[in-house]
Motif scaffolding. Structure first.
Motif, short mmCIF file in Angstrom:
data_model
loop_
_atom_site.label_atom_id
_atom_site.label_comp_id
_atom_site.label_asym_id
_atom_site.label_seq_id
_atom_site.Cartn_x
_atom_site.Cartn_y
_atom_site.Cartn_z
N ILE A 91 1.83 -7.50 4.66
CA ILE A 91 1.71 -5.99 3.93
C ILE A 91 2.49 -5.12 4.14
CG2 ILE A 91 -0.35 -4.39 3.97
CD1 ILE A 91 -1.16 -7.61 5.96
N ILE A 112 1.00 -1.28 0.20
CA ILE A 112 -0.07 -0.11 -0.06
C ILE A 112 0.79 1.29 -0.03
CG2 ILE A 112 -1.84 1.33 1.15
CD1 ILE A 112 -2.46 -1.52 2.60
N VAL A 129 -4.03 -0.51 9.05
CA VAL A 129 -3.65 -1.67 8.62
C VAL A 129 -2.70 -2.52 9.42
CG1 VAL A 129 -1.68 -2.46 6.91
CG2 VAL A 129 -3.08 -0.55 6.27
N LYS A 146 -1.38 -1.77 -4.21
CA LYS A 146 -2.58 -0.65 -4.07
C LYS A 146 -2.11 0.44 -4.05
CE LYS A 146 -6.49 0.69 -1.17
NZ LYS A 146 -5.79 2.06 -1.22
N LEU A 182 3.42 -1.13 4.38
CA LEU A 182 2.74 0.10 3.98
C LEU A 182 3.63 1.36 4.22
CD1 LEU A 182 -0.78 1.69 4.88
CD2 LEU A 182 1.19 2.68 5.89
N THR A 224 -9.53 -2.67 1.33
CA THR A 224 -8.54 -3.17 1.86
C THR A 224 -8.55 -4.32 2.73
OG1 THR A 224 -7.49 -0.93 1.61
CG2 THR A 224 -6.33 -2.26 3.15
N GLU A 225 -9.54 -4.37 3.38
CA GLU A 225 -9.67 -5.60 4.51
C GLU A 225 -9.92 -6.83 3.79
OE1 GLU A 225 -11.79 -7.10 8.48
OE2 GLU A 225 -12.43 -5.10 7.64
N HIS A 242 -9.96 2.35 -1.21
CA HIS A 242 -9.36 1.83 0.31
C HIS A 242 -10.56 0.98 1.19
CE1 HIS A 242 -11.90 4.73 2.84
NE2 HIS A 242 -11.34 5.62 1.74
#
Length: 451
Positions: free
Chosen positions: A202, A127, A214, A154, A204, A190-191, A187
């Motif tokens: 992940i 992300i 996150v 993303k 970020l 995202t989950e 967004h």
């Protein structure tokens, strides 16, 4: 849902991108999971060769990619070119060093043979932010893909054009389809992405708020996470520093990318005896900045990437002045453009000291002496990096343990380098990118024991 990419210089639409449907997103996630099984079996030497190819693709298309960066987020075109070339450098670096980083680590025990091997873990979701839309992605992708993982990006919605071009880089370099994919999603999705069984980790880079969200989801689904968040770096100048050199370094450390960088110097902590000289010369340097169309070669500072960001910075300036800071230069905002601004006599408790100021604002702070300077430096919830300027490097090194940040630079601005680990402490996040550390974040360090 559609996402518009807007040029912050003239507010014209650069691109229009349609969000993936739930079905399309599920298909991409499944494709990413499937290709991992074959990608992890590709010999490391071949993966390194493909990464080297990616670096060459970046160099061959530097003008096209740089123009997209500038159109979507507004940095001067010269800085955009530098960003693309830095991405090529990181591709070269990991192509040349991955074999050594991923080699088995022999550990003598009472076993006949015992060692640690490094295996890929699966799909890694990145992300990523808009401020360095190519560099932030490549410093994740280069080590992660080369280790045998697959990647899903993303990107920030205002730089989806950059995200699509990055995916194209890997395709042109010869990577198998779906090893790296850009997801055009809101967004809110995202989950569901993090929860998918194919996602094993992940990473970020973004705001403290986004990082907390996150991290919560990563914990909920028991997924590894690395967070690189905000910063409020201190730039300390002692009485024995070469002021002209310090000002030149400070100028770049604050105004690069219009100040929109987590590792930018934001709090300039100056020993009282050199405060006036430093501030005067810094103002002179800032006055030479030339605003204008960031596609023009003569432009040295562009607009901010979004109008809400400019509004937020202006509010921080006004509140700091209301609390007693002196407006020494700038302070005005028009739409996306915020004047390069210098505040004097900034103290703890003011937004310019306590908060992350993500734009062209320099806060000048007086310190009684070196110990007071480091005390002020530590009065922050962030912990990315600190710069100290002095001719006495031996003395400066003795103060390294007084810095809780992830980096301590002497006579140089804090910057990321593929050869050095990068990351923060406190509210600036956790985990490390770049160097061997960055590659080790997303591998399974597997213990092998033979009796």
């Amino acid at each position: 849902m559609e996402f518009k990419s807007i040029n912050p210089y003239n507010a014209e639409q650069v691109g229009l991108y349609t969000a993936l449907t739930q079905e399309e997103l599920a298909e991409k996630l499944n494709q990413n999971k499937a290709v991992f099984e074959s990608w992890k079996m590709v010999p490391l030497a071949e993966r390194c060769k493909l990464l080297k190819n990616a670096g060459q693709v970046l160099r061959d298309n530097v003008e096209e990619y740089a123009k997209m960066i500038t159109l979507e987020m507004g940095k001067p075109i010269s800085e955009s070119r530098s960003e693309v070339n830095k991405c090529a450098w990181i591709c070269d670096y990991y192509a040349e060093n991955a074999e050594n980083f991923l080699a088995d680590e022999l550990i003598p025990t009472d076993a006949q043979q015992s060692f640690v091997r490094h295996d890929p873990i699966g799909s890694v979701l990145a992300i990523m932010p808009w401020n360095f839309p190519f560099w932030q992605v490549f410093r994740f992708a280069a080590p992660t893909l080369t280790a045998g993982n697959t990647g899903l990006l993303k990107h920030a919605p205002n730089v989806f054009g950059c995200g699509k071009l990055i995916e194209e880089v890997f395709i042109k370099a010869g990577y198998p389809a779906n090893v790296f994919q850009t997801l055009i999603v809101h967004h809110d999705q995202t989950e569901s992405i993090i929860a998918h069984q194919s996602i094993r980790a992940i990473t970020l880079t973004g705001s403290e708020k986004a990082g907390a969200a996150v991290a919560t989801l990563a914990g909920k689904y028991i997924k590894k996470s690395v967070l690189e968040l905000g910063g409020s770096n201190a730039f300390i100048v002692l009485e024995d520093a070469d002021i002209d050199v310090a000002v030149k370094t400070a100028f770049t450390a604050r105004m690069l990318n219009c100040g929109q960088s987590c590792i930018a110097a934001k709090r300039f902590i100056l020993v009282e005896s050199i405060y006036d000289e430093f501030v005067s010369k810094f103002i002179e340097a800032i006055r030479l900045l030339k605003s204008g169309d960031p596609l023009a070669e003569s432009t040295t500072i562009g607009p901010m990437a979004r109008i809400d960001l400019a509004d937020q910075l202006n509010a921080q300036v006004k509140e700091s002045v209301a609390q007693g800071a002196k407006l020494l230069l700038g302070g005005q905002q028009k739409d996306f453009y915020h004047e390069p601004t210098i505040l004097g006599d900034v103290e703890p408790g003011m937004p310019a000291f306590d908060q992350e100021t993500f734009g062209p604002l320099a806060a000048m702070i007086k310190a009684k002496d070196i110990d007071h300077a480091f005390e002020l430096s530590e009065k922050s919830n962030y912990g990315l990096g600190v710069t100290i300027c002095t001719i006495n490097t031996v003395k400066a090194l003795k103060y390294a343990d007084k810095v809780s940040d992830g980096a301590y630079f002497i006579n140089e601005m804090v910057k990321s380098d593929p050869r050095l680990p990068f990351g923060g402490t406190k509210q600036s996040g956790y985990g490390r990118e770049l160097a061997k550390d960055g590659m080790m974040e997303f591998v399974n360090r597997k213990t092998v024991y033979v009796k």
